[in-house]
Write an enzyme that holds these catalytic residues in place. Structure first.
Site, short mmCIF file in Angstrom:
data_model
loop_
_atom_site.label_atom_id
_atom_site.label_comp_id
_atom_site.label_asym_id
_atom_site.label_seq_id
_atom_site.Cartn_x
_atom_site.Cartn_y
_atom_site.Cartn_z
CG HIS A 1 -2.07 -1.03 1.00
ND1 HIS A 1 -2.07 -2.26 1.63
CD2 HIS A 1 -3.17 -1.00 0.23
CE1 HIS A 1 -3.14 -2.94 1.25
NE2 HIS A 1 -3.83 -2.20 0.41
CG ASP B 1 -5.21 2.13 -0.27
OD1 ASP B 1 -6.10 1.95 0.58
OD2 ASP B 1 -4.96 1.32 -1.19
ZN LIG Z 1 -5.92 0.22 -2.62
#
Ligand SMILES: [Zn+2]
Ligand SMILES: *[C@@H]1O[C@H](CO)[C@@H](O)[C@H](O)[C@H]1NC(C)=O
Length: 468
Positions: free
Chosen positions: A204, A245
């Site tokens: 991420h 994110d």
């Molecule tokens: Zn994502």
């Protein structure tokens, strides 16, 4: 620098075996097997805050790497090689101080992907840089600009500045900058601030943000979404992808909830991560230098804000079934003039892009599985250490690449993309076919794995994992 015994901030050049300068960029990773590089120090400069920060990050990365991958073995190997090569350099009496090291691209990429730090409370990063954005204006070649429009785009080839330029290009190409009278400098500052608010997690991270946004851009092009959505919707789709994110800590919602982290407490266990990503996004927009929406009136801003919140919150995989079911109910009599239908479609689109790595060519997609597993293992190791429940598909003892992917492709990805295909038949060849090929390839790999395990007399791994 340490090996050469020179100051740590010395600039190094990398030369190949012919003595030609090698640019230190992600394309190095593409060089197969081992390549001989020559490391040559050039000029020195005074350390700035940034370099110190970088050094700190490197130290942390090295520590993490050391713990995870038994760096001592690597160290001994490198030290021996360096000693050997230094002797050779002496013998051949080179006039410049230089050492040669072998860098495996695999090792280099895993080094680059490591880190573990918690920046959740790093208020400083929300503050935009006061200076004019300084990333060099990379001129994107015509070839790059064209490739950017397709899911086949090689997302590993680019360094941060180039990804930032690509994102900027997408906003321009979709006519969001001129069309909405966006200040181009604000767009740059905003993107820089976005970059600074992605952590260096194995998965991420900013490159994942870039991938999701680039896939969104590809789908907008492939499905001619500009003909059916308003430009405000396109802006919402792209911006939600960029922000979706932000400040991801590398540990998922279940961990947050079980470990009763600050985030879980703040958001009462309700999609803590997605709520946080979204809150960070709007903290960034609240900085005037980064507010790409400053030209919108209050009413329009409200609409955009609601749109982005809805899309980012839709990326919580715990809601996957609910969102896909709702879309399935609408898809057979889909009404593009019905706001509820359109919102639902946008939610499914960002979900598709978020988990679209396996749509990409195998060479591009596969490294992401390693990144994901690395992040999963980081979580499961921590869960074991903290006596929290561990999911088998995150357990380094139980999961393999094929088992992680097969179930996910078959039961999550293909059903969702096939539902979207009812509205956009053009994704069949471009997006679903690669998914089927990837499924078949991982099934073959699993058979080989199983056969090998049987030979070794170990129990067959029957677990078919899910990943997000
Ligand atoms: Zn994502
Ligand atoms: C998050 O981690 C837990 C293990 O703590 C696992 O059970 C769960 O399925 C994971 N969720 C997602 C969406 O991957």
């Amino acid at each position: 620098c340490t090996v050469l015994g020179i100051p740590r901030n010395t600039t190094l050049s990398l030369l190949d075996s012919t003595g030609a300068m090698v640019s230190i960029d992600p394309t190095i990773v593409k060089w197969y097997e081992f390549e001989l590089f020559c490391v040559v120090p050039s000029y020195t400069f005074l350390p700035t805050d940034k370099e110190e920060l970088f050094q700190n990050v490197l130290t942390q990365v090295a520590e993490q790497f050391s713990r995870a991958f038994k760096i001592n073995e690597l160290k001994t190997e490198v030290t021996n090689r360096v000693a050997m090569l230094e002797k050779r350099v002496e013998r051949e009496s080179h006039s410049t101080v230089s050492v040669c090291v072998f860098i495996s691209p695999q090792r280099r990429s895993s080094l680059l992907h490591h880190s573990d730090s918690n920046f959740l409370d790093d208020k400083k990063k929300l503050t935009p840089r006061r200076d004019v954005p300084s990333y060099p204006k990379y001129h994107l070649s015509q070839e790059t600009v064209e490739a950017l429009r397709h899911p086949t785009f090689d997302v590993w080839q680019w360094e941060t500045n180039e990804m930032l330029s690509c994102l900027e290009h997408m906003y321009n190409d979709l006519d969001l900058v001129k069309g909405f009278n966006m200040n181009p400098i604000t767009l740059k500052s905003w993107l820089l601030c976005i970059h600074d608010n992605y952590q260096v997690n194995p998965f991420h991270n900013f490159r994942h943000c870039f991938c999701v946004t680039q896939m969104m851009y590809s789908m907008i092009c492939l499905c001619s979404l500009q003909e059916i959505f308003t430009q405000v919707d396109i802006l919402i789709l792209m911006t939600a992808a960029v922000c979706h994110d932000l400040q991801h800590p590398g540990y998922n919602n279940t961990y947050q909830i079980n470990a009763r982290t600050e985030l879980a407490v703040r958001y009462n266990d309700i999609s803590p991560l997605e709520n946080h990503h979204c809150a960070v996004a709007f903290q960034i927009f609240s900085q005037p230098d980064c507010n790409i929406f400053s030209t919108f009136d209050a009413e329009a801003f409200k609409q955009i804000r609601q749109g982005i919140i809805t899309l980012i919150l839709a990326t919580d995989m715990a809601r996957h079934g609910e969102i896909l079911d709702s879309f399935k109910h609408k898809v057979d009599r889909f009404d593009f003039s019905d706001e509820e239908h359109v919102t639902c479609l946008k939610m499914v689109l960002i979900k598709c892009c978020d988990i679209s790595n396996e749509v990409r060519p195998m060479e591009v997609a596969e490294p992401w599985v390693d990144c994901l597993l690395e992040e999963y293992f980081m979580q499961s190791d921590r869960e074991k250490a903290e006596s929290l429940p561990v999911a088998p598909f995150m357990d380094r003892e139980k999961v393999t690449k094929p088992t992680a992917q097969i179930g996910f492709i078959k039961f999550v990805l293909i059903p969702m993309f096939e539902t979207v295909m009812k509205l956009f038949p053009q994704i069949d060849k471009v997006m679903i076919q690669p998914l089927r090929e990837s499924r078949d390839r991982y099934e073959e790999l699993k058979q080989i794995d199983d056969a090998m395990r049987e030979e070794e007399g170990k129990p067959t791994n029957l677990y078919q994992g899910m990943s997000t």
